[in-house]
Design an enzyme around this catalytic site. Sequence first.
Site, PDB file in Angstrom:
ATOM      1  NE  ARG A  24      -4.274  -1.531   0.198  1.00 62.24           N
ATOM      2  CZ  ARG A  24      -5.370  -1.644   0.934  1.00 62.24           C
ATOM      3  NH1 ARG A  24      -5.636  -0.773   1.884  1.00 62.24           N
ATOM      4  NH2 ARG A  24      -6.222  -2.617   0.710  1.00 62.24           N
ATOM      5  NE  ARG A  37      -9.518   7.510  -2.424  1.00 59.50           N
ATOM      6  CZ  ARG A  37     -10.736   7.886  -2.065  1.00 59.50           C
ATOM      7  NH1 ARG A  37     -11.108   9.147  -2.166  1.00 59.50           N
ATOM      8  NH2 ARG A  37     -11.593   6.980  -1.615  1.00 59.50           N
ATOM      9  CG  ASP A  74      -8.827  -3.331  -4.401  1.00 68.05           C
ATOM     10  OD1 ASP A  74      -8.208  -2.758  -3.489  1.00 68.05           O
ATOM     11  OD2 ASP A  74      -9.651  -4.246  -4.196  1.00 68.05           O
TER      12      ASP A  74
HETATM   13  O1  CP3 Z   1      -0.038  -2.083  -2.386  1.00 71.47           O
HETATM   14  C1  CP3 Z   1      -0.320  -1.203  -3.237  1.00 71.47           C
HETATM   15  O2  CP3 Z   1       0.019  -0.018  -3.106  1.00 71.47           O
HETATM   16  C2  CP3 Z   1      -0.985  -1.640  -4.534  1.00 71.47           C
HETATM   17  C3  CP3 Z   1      -2.393  -1.413  -4.620  1.00 71.47           C
HETATM   18  C4  CP3 Z   1      -3.314  -2.257  -3.749  1.00 71.47           C
HETATM   19  C5  CP3 Z   1      -4.508  -1.755  -3.197  1.00 71.47           C
HETATM   20  N1  CP3 Z   1      -5.178  -2.787  -2.618  1.00 71.47           N
HETATM   21  C6  CP3 Z   1      -4.951  -0.367  -3.275  1.00 71.47           C
HETATM   22  C7  CP3 Z   1      -6.013   0.103  -2.382  1.00 71.47           C
HETATM   23  C8  CP3 Z   1      -3.230  -3.614  -3.413  1.00 71.47           C
HETATM   24  C9  CP3 Z   1      -2.128  -4.629  -3.691  1.00 71.47           C
HETATM   25  C10 CP3 Z   1      -4.430  -3.939  -2.717  1.00 71.47           C
HETATM   26  C11 CP3 Z   1      -4.739  -5.295  -2.248  1.00 71.47           C
HETATM   27  C12 CP3 Z   1      -5.984  -5.535  -1.523  1.00 71.47           C
HETATM   28  N2  CP3 Z   1      -7.191  -4.929  -1.699  1.00 71.47           N
HETATM   29  C13 CP3 Z   1      -6.148  -6.539  -0.559  1.00 71.47           C
HETATM   30  C14 CP3 Z   1      -5.079  -7.524  -0.136  1.00 71.47           C
HETATM   31  C15 CP3 Z   1      -4.076  -6.947   0.784  1.00 71.47           C
HETATM   32  C16 CP3 Z   1      -4.598  -6.585   2.144  1.00 71.47           C
HETATM   33  O3  CP3 Z   1      -4.651  -5.385   2.434  1.00 71.47           O
HETATM   34  O4  CP3 Z   1      -4.940  -7.496   2.900  1.00 71.47           O
HETATM   35  C17 CP3 Z   1      -7.469  -6.485  -0.105  1.00 71.47           C
HETATM   36  C18 CP3 Z   1      -8.092  -7.363   0.954  1.00 71.47           C
HETATM   37  C19 CP3 Z   1      -8.122  -5.462  -0.856  1.00 71.47           C
HETATM   38  C20 CP3 Z   1      -9.562  -5.075  -0.784  1.00 71.47           C
HETATM   39  C21 CP3 Z   1      -9.714  -3.689  -0.343  1.00 71.47           C
HETATM   40  N3  CP3 Z   1      -9.342  -2.579  -1.073  1.00 71.47           N
HETATM   41  C22 CP3 Z   1     -10.328  -3.235   0.848  1.00 71.47           C
HETATM   42  C23 CP3 Z   1     -10.877  -4.136   1.941  1.00 71.47           C
HETATM   43  C24 CP3 Z   1     -10.276  -1.849   0.829  1.00 71.47           C
HETATM   44  C25 CP3 Z   1     -10.895  -0.899   1.832  1.00 71.47           C
HETATM   45  C26 CP3 Z   1     -10.061  -0.754   3.035  1.00 71.47           C
HETATM   46  C27 CP3 Z   1      -9.212   0.480   2.917  1.00 71.47           C
HETATM   47  O5  CP3 Z   1      -8.002   0.393   3.179  1.00 71.47           O
HETATM   48  O6  CP3 Z   1      -9.782   1.510   2.579  1.00 71.47           O
HETATM   49  C28 CP3 Z   1      -9.611  -1.452  -0.365  1.00 71.47           C
HETATM   50  C29 CP3 Z   1      -9.342  -0.065  -0.787  1.00 71.47           C
HETATM   51  C30 CP3 Z   1      -7.954   0.252  -1.280  1.00 71.47           C
HETATM   52  N4  CP3 Z   1      -7.196  -0.542  -2.080  1.00 71.47           N
HETATM   53  C31 CP3 Z   1      -7.265   1.466  -1.042  1.00 71.47           C
HETATM   54  C32 CP3 Z   1      -6.050   1.382  -1.722  1.00 71.47           C
HETATM   55  C33 CP3 Z   1      -4.968   2.433  -1.823  1.00 71.47           C
HETATM   56  C34 CP3 Z   1      -7.798   2.654  -0.266  1.00 71.47           C
HETATM   57  C35 CP3 Z   1      -8.764   3.320  -1.175  1.00 71.47           C
HETATM   58  C36 CP3 Z   1      -8.883   4.809  -1.026  1.00 71.47           C
HETATM   59  O7  CP3 Z   1      -8.064   5.576  -1.592  1.00 71.47           O
HETATM   60  O8  CP3 Z   1      -9.849   5.218  -0.368  1.00 71.47           O
END
Ligand code: CP3
Length: 341
Positions: A24, A37, A74
Amino acid sequence: MTDKTILRALRGETLPVPPVWMMRQAGRYLPEYRATRAKAGDFLSLCYTPDLAAEVTLQPIRRYGFDAAILFADILLIPQALGLDLRFVQGEGPRLSTVTTAAEVAALRPVGDIHDTLSPIYETVRILSRALPRETTLIGFAGAPWTVATYMVAGRGTPDQAPAHRFKDTDRAAFSTLIDRIAEATIDYLSAQIDAGAEVVKLFDSWAGSLKGRDFDDFALAPAARIIAELKRRHPGIPVIAFPREAKERYVGFAKAVGADAVALDNSVDADWAAANVQTAGCVQGNLAPHHLVDPANLEGQTRRIVRAFSGGPHIFNLGHGITPDADPDNVHRMLAAIRG
Ligand code: CP3
């Protein structure tokens, strides 16, 4: 090209200073991410707008000079490409339409159609492979089938993945078909990322820790092994990182069992234990707890402890889970100074 430090570590080389990136690393803790964003409007628009997705991928590389960039996307784009409705609710997380019966599994869109939805992601990869500094490795990724299925069955994140467990335990055949369908989509998705320029791929099995015994074998090990074998058949030599988060003692032998080049360790794993029991089989990635980037009281000490524990073998420094929005960007510089000296 082959002198990229991440690729050397993945080939099993012990380096004097471990290469480093963060899960992330493009995210809300960075003001420049929040600005891009806002320009995109919402998270999914950011994922599907190649110029902006590439821009946020590059931001942490410019700021910190990490050794790897991870594609900005994602794991829930695959369910969307398979026909589910997906949206992200501000402050709450993802919401999806659900798949809970054999009929609903059968009604998913054909795997062959996923590229209709996902082609902008491949364009992001192409932009990045041109724009990244020559020493920076580009990592593509997808969710592992079990973790992706937990969101498809529940329609949201769940603390215990109970809806997916219930589906698995009441209709194992239909649930297995769902896992197979996700695995097939994941192979084609990652294969297209590799064709577009991804140099490494990572499989995120964030909820692997809730699978036990035979369930772990059938729904964490077997799908990962299938995906990795097929990717390596199509793309000989492509390195793969597997992340069976919270797998605990099942980390031992995991990389070999699935054919991965490295395993990513979550921060519940003791580094000295992992050096003795996991790193002996190959490269490990990890595993600083993300909270040290919020409260840095033990940041340098913990960082050095991890570097020291893994200094006898191939290691890629990373966090044990994603950096959180409340992290202080300056603390990342402190972590890097403690690693690079
Ligand atoms: O690592 C990176 O920078 C690459 C991009 C990436 C994102 N999500 C961007 C993201 C990667 C590799 C993921 C993987 C991901 N997404 C997982 C597996 C890793 C982990 O964290 O366990 C999972 C379970 C998800 C599903 C997901 N995406 C959820 C549950 C959420 C909401 C929770 C949160 O943190 O807001 C997301 C949103 C998300 N994915 C964000 C980002 C940068 C935040 C979104 C925003 O800008 O509001």
